[in-house]
Scaffold this motif. Structure first.
Motif, short mmCIF file in Angstrom:
data_model
loop_
_atom_site.label_atom_id
_atom_site.label_comp_id
_atom_site.label_asym_id
_atom_site.label_seq_id
_atom_site.Cartn_x
_atom_site.Cartn_y
_atom_site.Cartn_z
N LYS A 1 0.84 -1.21 0.00
CA LYS A 1 0.00 0.00 0.00
C LYS A 1 0.88 1.26 0.00
CE LYS A 1 -4.53 -1.08 0.63
NZ LYS A 1 -5.65 -0.51 -0.13
N ASP A 2 1.92 1.26 0.82
CA ASP A 2 2.83 2.41 0.89
C ASP A 2 3.41 2.72 -0.47
OD1 ASP A 2 2.46 2.64 3.60
OD2 ASP A 2 4.39 1.77 4.17
N ARG A 3 3.88 1.67 -1.15
CA ARG A 3 4.50 1.88 -2.45
C ARG A 3 3.51 2.45 -3.45
NH1 ARG A 3 7.17 -2.95 -1.64
NH2 ARG A 3 5.74 -4.02 -3.02
N ARG A 4 2.27 1.92 -3.43
CA ARG A 4 1.25 2.37 -4.39
C ARG A 4 0.84 3.82 -4.12
NH1 ARG A 4 -0.20 -1.87 -7.38
NH2 ARG A 4 0.38 -3.85 -6.46
N ARG A 5 0.61 4.15 -2.86
CA ARG A 5 0.23 5.53 -2.53
C ARG A 5 1.34 6.51 -2.92
NH1 ARG A 5 -3.41 5.72 3.06
NH2 ARG A 5 -5.02 4.40 2.21
N ALA A 6 2.59 6.12 -2.62
CA ALA A 6 3.72 7.01 -2.93
C ALA A 6 3.82 7.21 -4.44
CB ALA A 6 5.01 6.41 -2.38
N ALA A 7 3.60 6.14 -5.21
CA ALA A 7 3.69 6.24 -6.68
C ALA A 7 2.58 7.12 -7.23
CB ALA A 7 3.63 4.84 -7.29
N TYR A 8 1.37 6.93 -6.73
CA TYR A 8 0.21 7.72 -7.17
C TYR A 8 0.45 9.21 -6.87
CZ TYR A 8 -4.74 9.22 -7.46
OH TYR A 8 -5.91 9.86 -7.78
N TYR A 9 0.87 9.46 -5.66
CA TYR A 9 1.11 10.85 -5.21
C TYR A 9 2.19 11.49 -6.07
CZ TYR A 9 1.48 14.55 -1.62
OH TYR A 9 1.47 15.74 -0.93
N ARG A 10 3.26 10.75 -6.29
CA ARG A 10 4.37 11.29 -7.09
C ARG A 10 3.93 11.56 -8.52
NH1 ARG A 10 9.87 11.88 -5.69
NH2 ARG A 10 10.77 13.11 -7.32
N PHE A 11 3.15 10.62 -9.06
CA PHE A 11 2.73 10.72 -10.47
C PHE A 11 1.89 11.97 -10.69
CE2 PHE A 11 -0.07 9.84 -14.08
CZ PHE A 11 0.85 9.44 -15.03
N TYR A 12 0.93 12.21 -9.83
CA TYR A 12 0.00 13.33 -10.06
C TYR A 12 0.47 14.66 -9.47
CZ TYR A 12 -3.48 10.38 -12.29
OH TYR A 12 -4.12 9.55 -13.17
N THR A 13 1.33 14.62 -8.47
CA THR A 13 1.70 15.89 -7.82
C THR A 13 3.16 16.28 -8.07
OG1 THR A 13 2.55 14.95 -5.76
CG2 THR A 13 0.16 15.25 -5.90
N ASP A 14 3.96 15.31 -8.51
CA ASP A 14 5.39 15.51 -8.66
C ASP A 14 6.05 15.90 -7.33
OD1 ASP A 14 7.60 15.21 -10.20
OD2 ASP A 14 7.66 17.28 -10.89
N MET A 15 5.42 15.53 -6.23
CA MET A 15 5.98 15.78 -4.91
C MET A 15 6.28 14.46 -4.22
SD MET A 15 3.53 18.96 -3.83
CE MET A 15 3.31 18.44 -2.15
N LYS A 16 7.16 14.52 -3.24
CA LYS A 16 7.57 13.29 -2.58
C LYS A 16 6.67 12.98 -1.40
CE LYS A 16 11.84 10.85 -2.13
NZ LYS A 16 13.26 10.91 -1.88
N TRP A 17 6.04 11.85 -1.45
CA TRP A 17 5.18 11.34 -0.38
C TRP A 17 5.96 11.23 0.93
CZ3 TRP A 17 0.24 9.71 0.57
CH2 TRP A 17 0.05 8.74 1.56
N GLY A 18 5.41 11.82 2.00
CA GLY A 18 6.04 11.65 3.31
C GLY A 18 7.20 12.58 3.59
N LYS A 19 7.48 13.52 2.67
CA LYS A 19 8.55 14.49 2.93
C LYS A 19 7.97 15.59 3.82
CE LYS A 19 11.81 17.49 0.61
NZ LYS A 19 12.19 18.17 -0.61
N ALA A 20 8.55 15.75 5.02
CA ALA A 20 7.95 16.66 6.01
C ALA A 20 7.71 18.05 5.44
CB ALA A 20 8.86 16.75 7.24
N GLN A 21 8.63 18.50 4.60
CA GLN A 21 8.53 19.87 4.08
C GLN A 21 7.30 20.09 3.21
OE1 GLN A 21 11.29 18.03 4.26
NE2 GLN A 21 13.15 19.25 4.47
N ASN A 22 6.64 19.03 2.77
CA ASN A 22 5.43 19.17 1.94
C ASN A 22 4.17 19.44 2.76
OD1 ASN A 22 6.93 18.66 -0.30
ND2 ASN A 22 6.36 16.50 -0.46
#
Lengths: 192, 192
Positions: B146-167
Motif C-alpha cells: 500500500k505504501d509503495r502504491r500511494r507514494a507512486a500515485y502521489y508522485r505521479f499526479y503531484t510531482d511531490m515526494k510522499w512523506g517528505k515533512a517539508q510538503n
C-alpha cells in the motif's frame, strides 16, 4: 505520555533553535545547544572554532569525509563519539531540550519527543537576513548549501533520511505557524 | 490564522481517516472521504467499485499507468480531473476536512492546513488487523505494498515526494501520540 527529552532537528533559518529555547523556558527545563558545544570543547581538547568547523553543516566536515584514508579514526569520528556520549549523559540527568547534533538518532531508544522544524525558502531567507544579518551571498544559495551539508551529515552518521516525516514524532512548518505557535504545539504534544 | 480546509494525507493503517472524522466532528464541519467517492460516482458515471480500484493505493491504477499507450486520456486521468474539480468546488463551500486524494496538492494555493499522519509498522499492522480485520497476507507485506502504491500515485499526479515533512504544515506520528492526542494537536494547530 512521560517524555523527558525533546530533540529538535531543524532546517537552517527555520527558527528551530529559538523554538527550542522558548519551549525549554516555558517548561522550566534546560536547553542544550551552545552549552553542548562548550562541553565538547572541554571533552575533546579541540578549540570551539575547530568543532564548529567540523559540525553538521560546515565545510570542514564534508571535506574530511571525502578525503578520508580509511585507516585512522578521523577527528570528525572522534567528535561524533564525544557528542554521542555527552548527549547520552545529558539524557540521564533529567528533562531537557536538545537542538540539533543528531540527538533524535542518538536518543532513539530513550523516551523522547523528536521534533523536526522546517519552513519554505522565502521564510528562511528572510530570517537569516533579518535575524542573523547574513549577507555574504544570495540567501537562497546559502540555504541550499546548508541543507545539503546537514542532510549529508545526518545521513552519514544516522543512515536515516533528513526531513522524512516518518523519522520524527512531530514535524512543523514554522513559516506557516510562526515561532510562538510552534512552541505552543510542541508543549501541547509533550504534555499528557 | 484562518484556514478553512484541513487536508489529511495518511499512511495506510495510521488511523488518518478516523483522525480526520474526529477533527471534523469536534470542529462541527464536514469530513469528506466516503462522500467524495460518492460524488465521483455521480460525476464520472463509473461504478463505485471501479473508482475504488483506480484509486490512490489500488492495483488497477498502477497497471493502467504502466500500460498507457500515450495517445488517449486514461480513465485514471479522467477520474483525476473529476477529483480535482470536486475538491476545488468543496473548497469554495466552506470549512471542511478532506482525507486523502491529494487534496493537499490540489488545494495548495488555497488557505489550508495540510497534515500528514504516519505511524511505525508495528502500530499500523496492529491497526489493520484489529480495526479492519485484514487477514489476507502478512500485514507488513500488505502495508509495504500500500505504501509503495500511494507514494507512486502521489508522485505521479503531484510531482511531490510522499512523506517528505517539508510538503506538509504538520506531520504527526499517530503511533506515538494515539488518535485522540493527534486530534487535539491538529485542532490546536488549526485554531488561532
Amino acid at each position: 505520555m512521560s517524555e523527558k527529552i525533546i530533540t529538535i532537528t531543524r532546517e537552517f533559518g527555520s527558527g528551530g533553535r529559538t523554538i527550542g529555547k522558548k519551549v525549554a523556558q516555558k517548561l522550566g527545563i534546560p536547553c542544550y545547544d551552545e552549552e553542548l558545544l562548550e562541553k565538547m570543547v572541554k571533552e575533546s581538547g579541540f578549540v570551539k572554532e575547530y568543532i564548529e568547523e567540523q559540525s553538521e553543516d560546515s565545510v570542514g566536515w564534508l571535506n574530511s569525509i571525502l578525503s578520508y584514508n580509511g585507516l585512522t579514526m578521523t577527528n570528525q569520528d572522534k567528535l561524533w563519539v564525544i557528542q554521542q556520549n555527552l548527549i547520552l549523559d545529558l539524557a540521564q540527568q533529567g528533562s531537557c531540550v536538545i537542538v540539533g547534533r543528531c540527538a533524535d538518532y542518538i536518543l532513539r531508544d530513550e523516551n523522547i519527543l523528536s521534533v523536526f522544524i522546517h519552513a519554505d525558502m522565502e521564510h528562511r531567507a528572510n530570517r537569516i537576513v533579518t535575524e542573523y544579518g547574513e549577507r555574504e551571498q544570495s540567501p537562497q544559495q546559502r540555504l541550499n548549501d546548508k541543507d545539503r551539508r546537514r542532510a549529508a551529515y545526518y545521513r552519514f552518521y544516522t543512515d536515516m533520511k533528513w526531513g522524512k516525516a516518518q523519522n520524527y514524532h512531530l514535524s512543523l512548518d514554522s513559516g506557516k505557524f510562526g515561532i510562538d505557535k510552534c512552541v505552543d504545539i510542541i508543549i501541547s504534544a509533550f504534555q499528557d
